[in-house]
Enzyme design. Structure first.
Site, PDB file in Angstrom:
ATOM      1  CB  CYS A 141      49.279 -45.728   7.013  1.00  0.00           C
ATOM      2  SG  CYS A 141      49.085 -44.316   8.126  1.00  0.00           S
ATOM      3  CG  HIS A 221      51.064 -45.956  12.576  1.00  0.00           C
ATOM      4  ND1 HIS A 221      51.085 -44.712  13.150  1.00  0.00           N
ATOM      5  CD2 HIS A 221      50.761 -45.748  11.262  1.00  0.00           C
ATOM      6  CE1 HIS A 221      50.813 -43.792  12.246  1.00  0.00           C
ATOM      7  NE2 HIS A 221      50.617 -44.388  11.086  1.00  0.00           N
TER       8      HIS A 221
HETATM    9  P1  NAD Z   1      53.378 -34.544   2.456  1.00  0.00           P
HETATM   10  O1  NAD Z   1      53.215 -33.259   3.166  1.00  0.00           O
HETATM   11  O2  NAD Z   1      54.597 -35.368   2.710  1.00  0.00           O
HETATM   12  O3  NAD Z   1      53.329 -34.287   0.898  1.00  0.00           O
HETATM   13  C1  NAD Z   1      52.364 -33.468   0.291  1.00  0.00           C
HETATM   14  C2  NAD Z   1      52.991 -32.785  -0.926  1.00  0.00           C
HETATM   15  O4  NAD Z   1      51.994 -32.021  -1.605  1.00  0.00           O
HETATM   16  C3  NAD Z   1      54.110 -31.814  -0.544  1.00  0.00           C
HETATM   17  O5  NAD Z   1      55.205 -32.016  -1.436  1.00  0.00           O
HETATM   18  C4  NAD Z   1      53.479 -30.436  -0.759  1.00  0.00           C
HETATM   19  O6  NAD Z   1      54.423 -29.462  -1.129  1.00  0.00           O
HETATM   20  C5  NAD Z   1      52.534 -30.729  -1.912  1.00  0.00           C
HETATM   21  N1  NAD Z   1      51.428 -29.774  -2.054  1.00  0.00           N
HETATM   22  C6  NAD Z   1      50.846 -29.003  -1.112  1.00  0.00           C
HETATM   23  N2  NAD Z   1      49.832 -28.285  -1.646  1.00  0.00           N
HETATM   24  C7  NAD Z   1      49.788 -28.594  -2.966  1.00  0.00           C
HETATM   25  C8  NAD Z   1      48.974 -28.186  -4.062  1.00  0.00           C
HETATM   26  N3  NAD Z   1      47.993 -27.310  -3.892  1.00  0.00           N
HETATM   27  N4  NAD Z   1      49.199 -28.723  -5.260  1.00  0.00           N
HETATM   28  C9  NAD Z   1      50.186 -29.645  -5.451  1.00  0.00           C
HETATM   29  N5  NAD Z   1      50.995 -30.072  -4.459  1.00  0.00           N
HETATM   30  C10 NAD Z   1      50.792 -29.563  -3.231  1.00  0.00           C
HETATM   31  O7  NAD Z   1      52.057 -35.365   2.731  1.00  0.00           O
HETATM   32  P2  NAD Z   1      51.905 -36.957   2.740  1.00  0.00           P
HETATM   33  O8  NAD Z   1      52.333 -37.471   4.070  1.00  0.00           O
HETATM   34  O9  NAD Z   1      52.516 -37.532   1.518  1.00  0.00           O
HETATM   35  O10 NAD Z   1      50.321 -37.087   2.709  1.00  0.00           O
HETATM   36  C11 NAD Z   1      49.579 -37.022   1.515  1.00  0.00           C
HETATM   37  C12 NAD Z   1      48.247 -37.707   1.711  1.00  0.00           C
HETATM   38  O11 NAD Z   1      48.483 -39.072   2.029  1.00  0.00           O
HETATM   39  C13 NAD Z   1      47.389 -37.153   2.874  1.00  0.00           C
HETATM   40  O12 NAD Z   1      46.035 -37.305   2.538  1.00  0.00           O
HETATM   41  C14 NAD Z   1      47.741 -38.085   4.006  1.00  0.00           C
HETATM   42  O13 NAD Z   1      46.739 -38.138   5.001  1.00  0.00           O
HETATM   43  C15 NAD Z   1      47.862 -39.403   3.261  1.00  0.00           C
HETATM   44  N6  NAD Z   1      48.676 -40.429   3.934  1.00  0.00           N
HETATM   45  C16 NAD Z   1      49.840 -40.094   4.559  1.00  0.00           C
HETATM   46  C17 NAD Z   1      50.582 -41.076   5.189  1.00  0.00           C
HETATM   47  C18 NAD Z   1      51.836 -40.748   5.934  1.00  0.00           C
HETATM   48  O14 NAD Z   1      52.098 -41.396   6.924  1.00  0.00           O
HETATM   49  N7  NAD Z   1      52.631 -39.784   5.509  1.00  0.00           N
HETATM   50  C19 NAD Z   1      50.149 -42.404   5.161  1.00  0.00           C
HETATM   51  C20 NAD Z   1      48.990 -42.727   4.458  1.00  0.00           C
HETATM   52  C21 NAD Z   1      48.256 -41.723   3.855  1.00  0.00           C
END
Ligand code: NAD
Length: 335
Positions: A141, A221
């Site tokens: 992000c 942020h």
């Molecule tokens: P999150 O924890 O909200 O969601 C992750 C999901 O994946 C959960 O539902 C979890 O149960 C599932 N999961 C876990 N292990 C798994 C597996 N082995 N197989 C399938 N599903 C599985 O995480 P998020 O915030 O959505 O982040 C996901 C990615 O996006 C990360 O790389 C993060 O750095 C990136 N990201 C996050 C944000 C943010 O602010 N949340 C912003 C930009 C990028």
């Protein structure tokens, strides 16, 4: 032409938003989402009509909770043209061999290292680099927010140096496990932070240095930017560059905080009050002793969502021209 088949592996903060954004496009479709637990998000995904896939050892738990399962994650991957991996940072890396074995394209998120995919992506800055590629990482992000402002300024005036301080939200609103709840945390203390080098995975020639602190807030942020430009320009020149960018929103009219930006998202009727654009405070755009300063706010939960849609379009060769893909994604999502 048949639609590109998209699987969403990991249906959390990012995954559920990518699924809904893909669902709005006319050239791609969601063929399945994966969940590891039968919770309210899984139930809602099923009710929305997304086929639910899960880990082989979680099938019984899903069925017991009354959620019909379409198959294993391996089945979902085998049915897809492209997987958008939205599992937590570091987990996505373990899935690479699964995608390679199935011969499907994959997109990872900013929590993974650049080297995993070899191409880091931002639709504004380097769409063409992802064209036809098998593996791409959509940057975080914060990096997305930085690339969206640095790229057009560099194109127009040349960017000599960027200094940025990132004031980061501590956790997402639904996350009850992370903090701090009453502290300001320089993070990392050892400087500079990794955010500058991450921008360089997309814009390698940009001289950028970053520092970051974590704050006890969940909404957005905020970045303080200071940019040395090669060509002389005025604040209004910068304003008119930003006005032309569809994924930058100039804000004012009594919006003095991230809380009011989220209120704006609600008033606009945005799903989950998402703010897909960088929010640059119009009045903050200032030239001081030849250097540019401004504040912007970044909605971490949603800013990367349109870029994921554009990455799918580039990798599957649905559209060669980045600007056309951005316009198509924007129109479908209501940006
Ligand atoms: P999150 O924890 O909200 O969601 C992750 C999901 O994946 C959960 O539902 C979890 O149960 C599932 N999961 C876990 N292990 C798994 C597996 N082995 N197989 C399938 N599903 C599985 O995480 P998020 O915030 O959505 O982040 C996901 C990615 O996006 C990360 O790389 C993060 O750095 C990136 N990201 C996050 C944000 C943010 O602010 N949340 C912003 C930009 C990028």
């Amino acid at each position: 032409m048949s639609k590109v088949k998209v699987a969403i592996n990991g249906y959390g903060t990012i995954g559920k938003r990518v699924a809904d954004a893909v669902n709005l496009q006319d050239d791609m479709e969601v063929i399945g989402i994966s969940k590891t637990r039968p919770n309210f998000e899984t139930q809602l995904a099923y009710q929305k009509g997304y086929p639910v896939y899960t880990l082989a050892d979680k099938m019984d738990a899903m069925k017991k909770a009354g959620i019909p399962v379409a198959g294993s994650i391996e089945d979902m991957v085998a049915n897809a043209d492209i997987v958008v991996d939205c599992t937590p940072g570091g987990v996505g890396e373990e899935n690479k061999s699964l995608y390679e074995k199935a011969g499907v394209k994959a997109i990872w998120q900013g929590g993974e290292e650049h080297e995993l995919a070899g191409v880091s992506f931002n639709a504004t800055a380097n769409y063409e680099e992802a064209f036809g590629k098998d593996f791409v990482r959509v940057v975080s992000c914060n990096t997305t927010g930085l690339c969206r402002v640095i790229y057009p300024l560099d194109q127009q005036f040349g960017v000599n140096k960027v200094r940025v301080t990132l004031m980061r939200r501590a956790a997402d609103p639904g996350d009850i496990k992370k903090g701090p709840i009453n502290a300001i945390v320089p993070n990392p203390i050892k400087l500079p932070s990794h955010h500058g080098p991450d921008v360089k995975t997309i814009l390698p020639h940009i001289n950028i240095v970053s520092t970051a602190v974590k704050l006890p807030t969940t909404l957005m942020h905020v970045h303080t930017l200071n940019i040395e430009l090669d060509k002389e320009c005025s604040a209004s020149d910068v304003r008119s560059i930003f006005e032309k960018q569809s994924r930058i929103r100039l804000i004012g009219q009594g919006i003095n905080s991230t809380a009011e930006i989220i209120e704006l998202g609600r008033d606009l009727g945005r799903p989950r009050n998402d703010m897909w654009e960088n929010c640059v405070w119009d009045d903050s755009i200032t030239m001081h002793e030849g250097e540019l300063y401004f504040f912007q706010a970044i909605h971490q939960e949603s800013i990367v969502i349109p870029d994921n849609v554009d990455a799918i379009r580039a990798m599957t060769e649905l559209e060669k021209d980045g600007a056309r893909s951005v316009a198509k994604t924007n129109k479908a999502m209501g940006i």
